[in-house]
Write a protein that holds these residues in place. Structure first.
Motif, PDB file in Angstrom:
ATOM      1  N   LYS A 222       4.638   3.933   8.655  1.00  0.00           N
ATOM      2  CA  LYS A 222       4.054   5.059   7.922  1.00  0.00           C
ATOM      3  C   LYS A 222       4.899   6.316   8.146  1.00  0.00           C
ATOM      4  CE  LYS A 222      -0.174   7.724   7.316  1.00  0.00           C
ATOM      5  NZ  LYS A 222       0.618   8.925   7.155  1.00  0.00           N
TER       6      LYS A 222
ATOM      7  N   GLN B  79       0.821  -1.216   0.000  1.00  0.00           N
ATOM      8  CA  GLN B  79       0.000   0.000   0.000  1.00  0.00           C
ATOM      9  C   GLN B  79       0.862   1.277   0.000  1.00  0.00           C
ATOM     10  OE1 GLN B  79      -2.344   0.660   3.581  1.00  0.00           O
ATOM     11  NE2 GLN B  79      -1.051  -0.767   4.696  1.00  0.00           N
ATOM     12  N   PHE B  80       2.124   1.147   0.331  1.00  0.00           N
ATOM     13  CA  PHE B  80       2.979   2.338   0.306  1.00  0.00           C
ATOM     14  C   PHE B  80       3.578   2.593  -1.073  1.00  0.00           C
ATOM     15  CE2 PHE B  80       3.460   1.086   4.832  1.00  0.00           C
ATOM     16  CZ  PHE B  80       2.925   2.231   5.382  1.00  0.00           C
TER      17      PHE B  80
ATOM     18  N   SER C 292       2.864  -0.448  12.568  1.00  0.00           N
ATOM     19  CA  SER C 292       2.331   0.090  11.321  1.00  0.00           C
ATOM     20  C   SER C 292       2.510   1.591  11.267  1.00  0.00           C
ATOM     21  CB  SER C 292       0.848  -0.245  11.197  1.00  0.00           C
ATOM     22  OG  SER C 292       0.613  -1.593  11.437  1.00  0.00           O
ATOM     23  N   LYS C 293       2.232   2.247  12.417  1.00  0.00           N
ATOM     24  CA  LYS C 293       2.385   3.696  12.454  1.00  0.00           C
ATOM     25  C   LYS C 293       3.839   4.098  12.257  1.00  0.00           C
ATOM     26  CE  LYS C 293      -1.515   5.308  15.179  1.00  0.00           C
ATOM     27  NZ  LYS C 293      -1.977   5.607  16.533  1.00  0.00           N
TER      28      LYS C 293
ATOM     29  N   LEU D 267      -4.424   4.611   6.278  1.00  0.00           N
ATOM     30  CA  LEU D 267      -3.451   3.539   6.428  1.00  0.00           C
ATOM     31  C   LEU D 267      -4.203   2.316   6.917  1.00  0.00           C
ATOM     32  CD1 LEU D 267      -0.447   2.521   6.785  1.00  0.00           C
ATOM     33  CD2 LEU D 267      -0.717   3.170   9.157  1.00  0.00           C
TER      34      LEU D 267
END
Lengths: 221, 183
Positions: B158, B133-134, B154-155, B144
């Motif tokens: 990101k 997804q990035f 995950s954060k 996200l």
């Protein structure tokens, strides 16, 4: 006690983690993978053997009043040494152990053995005692870590194992406590360790002054 | 010798000897890796852009070129850029990644070291859909799809991607102005 017995007692009978319940912090925190467990265990063994050796050599030189600071400086020296070596040669392990590597300094197994054993015994028994205790610690960490890694991540030493379903809980702190508890129970069963005898009010040091005894008018058993 | 003098003296001596030995060992084992493309970085770069000649950019004062949150900037001979970023996940500095950014957005992500919880936080690396997804992202987004149970990891990932996008913007601004960063 013979030298061999000094070595053997740390492995099972007086195992620092599983019987002595010392050093719980690294035991629970870093046993997420077997590789971490064995690395942490061997690092601790190195420090334990080194500090026991030096402290038993210096036991006559160190004055009583500065005993503890001297021990801590010696232990911290060995910890910094292993930290530098690990950073230089095994950076991967150094990264995954993180803070817990420096925290070996305050691991109560090491100070405990220095205080209880090395400061009162000759050099050879002290080294063997350190080696035995260290290997006992390594074995228990590796055992706990292997169980957690197999059940929680489905791998062992990073190799994929055919596990039906991984249970993430075993990698999390709760699973750590669970595995540790089960292994302690198992080891106590093998070592045929009896649970502590319940002390009645008669042998109690409070001598009938606590709330439990007051109602009944003093010692009962 | 009275105890009052002997005790501090022995402690001082022990401290001095230990410190001296440690200085000696430090000299023996310390390797300065700043500004050097290590083997781990090299394999990460190969994963993103393939084999090639890579150089780490230096700033005017001779040190490693740095942007906000970026450890180093590496370019290959085609001028493709990758940013080495260390970001906090569940554990401090747990995510150490190389992020390739180009005009088409994020072109590749490769992990140098991952200090996250095995089996939980490490899914940001193992779960290919998460990383996917990035890819191609050009602007920071608020959306996200975080992994269940690995919110902080995950954060952190990101944040690393956002840092790379920011740094790329700064980098392209600088090079288009005077082109001093591309030496």
């Amino acid at each position: 006690m013979s030298n061999l017995d000094e070595f053997k007692k740390g492995l099972l009978k007086e195992n620092p983690t599983l019987v002595g319940l010392l050093g719980m912090c690294p035991t629970l925190a870093i046993t997420t993978t077997a590789f971490n467990g064995i690395g942490m265990g061997l690092a601790t063994t190195f420090v334990l053997v080194g500090s026991n050796l030096v402290i038993s050599l210096l036991k006559k030189v160190i004055p009583r009043s500065v005993k503890l600071p001297c021990y801590i400086v010696i232990i911290a020296g060995f910890v910094t040494l292993i930290e530098m070596l690990m950073k230089g040669y095994i950076p991967g392990l150094y990264k995954s152990l993180g803070t817990f590597l420096s925290l070996i300094t305050v691991n109560c197994i090491i100070l405990g053995r220095a205080e209880v054993f090395a400061s009162k015994n000759k050099v050879l028994p002290s080294v063997l005692d350190g080696l035995g205790m260290g290997l006992g610690f390594t074995c228990s960490l590796t055992l706990i870590a292997s169980v957690r890694e197999i059940l929680g991540a489905g791998t062992l030493f990073g190799l994929k194992l055919p596990v039906l379903n991984t249970m993430t809980i075993f990698i999390l702190p709760a699973g750590g406590f669970f595995v540790l508890g089960c292994i302690i129970a198992f080891v106590n069963r093998i070592a045929k360790k009896k649970p502590p005898v319940t002390v009645g009010c008669a042998e109690c040091s409070l001598n009938g002054e606590c709330a439990a005894c007051e109602n009944k008018g003093g010692a009962e058993e | 010798m009275p105890e009052k003098i002997k005790a501090p003296l022995v402690l001082t001596l022990i401290c001095t000897i230990v410190a001296a030995l440690l200085i000696f060992v430090h000299k023996l084992t310390y390797v300065d890796t700043t500004g050097v493309i290590t083997d781990e970085l090299k394999s990460g770069l190969t994963e993103i852009y393939g084999e090639g000649k890579y150089t780490m950019l230096r700033s005017d004062d001779g040190g490693v070129l740095k942007y906000d949150g970026v450890d180093s900037v590496i370019v290959n001979e085609d001028g493709k850029t990758a940013f080495e970023i260390t970001s906090d996940g569940y554990s401090k500095d747990g995510i150490h990644v190389l992020i390739g950014v180009g005009e088409e957005g994020i072109s590749g992500i490769s992990f140098i070291a991952l200090g996250e919880t095995p089996g939980v936080g490490t899914r940001i690396k193992d779960d290919k859909n998460f990383i996917k997804q990035f890819l191609g992202m050009k602007e920071k987004t608020t959306e996200l799809d975080a992994l269940t149970g690995a919110t902080l990891s995950s954060k952190g990932m990101k944040k690393a991607v956002d840092t790379a996008l920011n740094a790329y913007k700064e980098y392209t601004n600088e090079t288009s102005k005077g082109g001093k960063a591309g030496e």
